[in-house]
Enzyme design. Structure first.
Site, mmCIF file in Angstrom:
data_model
loop_
_atom_site.group_PDB
_atom_site.id
_atom_site.type_symbol
_atom_site.label_atom_id
_atom_site.label_comp_id
_atom_site.label_asym_id
_atom_site.label_seq_id
_atom_site.Cartn_x
_atom_site.Cartn_y
_atom_site.Cartn_z
ATOM 1 N N GLU A 247 16.425 -42.489 12.668
ATOM 2 C CA GLU A 247 17.055 -43.263 13.740
ATOM 3 C C GLU A 247 16.000 -44.256 14.182
ATOM 4 O O GLU A 247 15.008 -43.888 14.806
ATOM 5 C CB GLU A 247 17.475 -42.289 14.850
ATOM 6 C CG GLU A 247 18.548 -42.861 15.741
ATOM 7 C CD GLU A 247 17.952 -43.429 16.997
ATOM 8 O OE1 GLU A 247 17.756 -44.670 17.018
ATOM 9 O OE2 GLU A 247 17.678 -42.671 17.924
ATOM 10 N N CYS A 281 16.335 -47.794 21.965
ATOM 11 C CA CYS A 281 16.747 -48.483 20.737
ATOM 12 C C CYS A 281 18.161 -49.048 20.848
ATOM 13 O O CYS A 281 18.562 -49.863 20.038
ATOM 14 C CB CYS A 281 16.597 -47.560 19.540
ATOM 15 S SG CYS A 281 17.291 -45.954 19.865
#
Ligand code: ADP
Length: 475
Positions: A247, A281
């Site tokens: 990720e 993010c």
């Protein structure tokens, strides 16, 4: 605070002479020092996890679920202390830390429930005397490498799903925020996890990373962090063909069409932009506003930015410090780069007087696609604002990046919504919403934002192998 020293290996807390300091990003003061693992201890953690896997993988899902439910309860009961540690070592506002504890705990509860629902499948066989089916089995020793921006939630999302699946785990938290993970380790032991099922090691990321990603006893790496390190782990783990989930970075577009409810869109944007001072993010990284409403919207947004309170996370502020000098330098570099290419500051634009690691909430207009603020992840409280005139132009600009994690858009027009959903190359979309994170969300991205998904109905899947059986009973 440092009673647990820094290393949890084979059920024991270990103390070493070599330590790393942990600092409060608000004022730069040292909070604690934690022991760091040498190569031998790193290998010992793998051996311990390997041994523990032999028995843990044979326990019933019901048993694992019960332990995780205890861990969930303990985590909820420790909300105050965990939130304080999170704010202390990451700088984020205390209210956000409390939300993170709830969010982090939700993954444990969810994994405990999903443990009970893991299933195989029996097929209608193409041959009469055969049964065909597959079963699911835990993959083996899992290495979880986690970042500093969610010191608890990124740990629980990975660790609880792996443990629920029957795997043993070695966690390497970020060296910038190890204390939350260590506190969580204490709770995991208290909940009844047998020795070796959950190990924590801190230390030099490069040294530890290389050992973990090349050792053949490790079967899975699950990583959240930068694209650069993700690529390195992918390369290193290829020598033993490890299963890997990544990720990585994002460059989220946040689009506002002229028919949107502007007040709601602004609040959604603020939520998506300023969580953890822009250091997530899935933070909005580029703001696209339809030309017809551009000027009106900009005026409203500047007013809203003026209301943001920047300061100590313990003092009811909206925006805390950035994590490091490196982060401040990067933001400054992005702003300077934009200015040198014709960008215009609408508000902010410089380091804040509040402290060394603070940057003013900043809006930059006159943006072009050559600027770093357009193409790179900012990871801070700055935002480029860009005009667009049509759905097609928005889709083209939004997709003009190597990333594909999260995207947001505000509109009421249903025919447009479907078109945008289908054409945005992103793993997660927020429609008229700036908040997308829950345990239900298959979290992950397209393109260089990563591989695989975490959380969701399939949260155990990354930690399971599939074994197909073709069984002739005509023996
Ligand atoms: P950021 O730039 O956001 O700090 P990183 O990718 O550097 O993100 O860090 C995320 C996690 O990856 C942290 O736990 C960090 O210690 C770890 N890490 C950094 N470099 C390496 C490496 N070479 N190998 C393994 N892990 C690493």
């Amino acid at each position: 605070m440092n009673k647990n020293f820094g290393l949890l290996i084979d059920g024991k807390w270990l103390k070493n002479k070599k330590t790393i300091n942990v600092y409060n990003p608000f004022d730069g003061k040292k909070i604690s020092a934690v022991s760091i693992a040498d190569s031998k201890q790193t290998i010992n953690s793998i051996k311990s996890a390997h041994l523990a896997f032999q028995s843990w993988s044979k326990t019933s899902a019901k048993y694992r679920s019960e332990i995780l439910k205890k861990l969930f309860k303990l985590t909820k009961e420790s909300k105050d202390i965990l939130s304080e540690i999170i704010t202390l070592e990451s700088g984020k506002p205390l209210e956000e830390s409390k939300v993170e504890v709830e969010y982090g705990a939700s993954f444990i509860e969810w994994a405990a429930e999903q443990a009970l629902r893991s299933e195989g499948k029996l097929f209608e066989s193409p041959e009469n005397d055969k049964k065909m089916f597959y079963i699911k089995q835990p993959i083996g020793v899992v290495v979880a490498i986690t970042p500093w921006n969610f010191p608890l939630a990124m740990v629980t999302r990975k660790v609880s799903a792996a443990i629920a699946a029957g795997c043993s785990v070695i966690l390497k938290p970020s060296e910038l925020t190890p204390l939350t993970a260590l506190k969580f380790g204490e709770l995991a032991i208290k909940a009844g996890l047998p020795k070796g099922v959950f190990n924590i090691i801190n230390g030099n990321p490069k040294l530890i990373g290389e050992i973990l990603s090349t050792n053949s006893m490790v079967k899975k790496i699950t990583f959240t962090g930068s694209t650069e390190v993700g690529k390195l782990l992918m390369k290193d783990s290829s020598s033993t063909v490890k299963n890997i989930s990544l990720e990585l970075g994002g460059n989220a577009p946040f689009a506002i069409f002229s028919d949107a409810n502007l007040d709601k869109a602004i609040e959604g944007f603020i939520a998506a932009k300023f969580r953890n001072a822009g250091q997530t993010c899935i933070s909005a990284n580029r703001l696209f506003v339809e030309k017809k409403i551009f000027n009106k919207f900009v005026k409203k947004l500047v007013l809203r930015f003026k209301k943001l309170k920047v300061g100590n996370g313990f003092e009811n502020n909206d925006v805390g410090p950035l994590i490091s000098e490196k982060a401040i330098k990067k933001i400054k570099n992005h702003v300077d780069d934009a200015l040198s290419k014709g960008g215009k500051i609408l508000i902010g634009g410089k380091k804040s007087k509040v402290g060394k690691l603070f940057f003013e909430p900043t809006i930059i207009s006159n943006v072009n696609t050559k600027m770093k603020i357009f193409s790179k992840e900012n990871f801070g409280p700055i935002i480029p604002i860009i005009k667009f005139e049509s759905d097609e132009e928005l889709i083209r600009l939004a997709n003009q990046t190597e990333y594909g994690l999260a995207a947001y858009f505000y509109t009421k027009k249903t025919s447009r919504i479907w078109k945008v959903i289908e054409n945005l190359d992103y793993g997660m979309l927020g429609i008229n919403s700036g908040k997308i994170s829950t345990y239900l969300n298959p979290f992950g991205g397209f393109k260089e934002s990563g591989l695989g998904r975490e959380g969701s109905l399939q949260c155990l899947e990354p930690f399971l192998e599939t074994k197909f059986v073709s069984w002739s009973y005509n023996d």
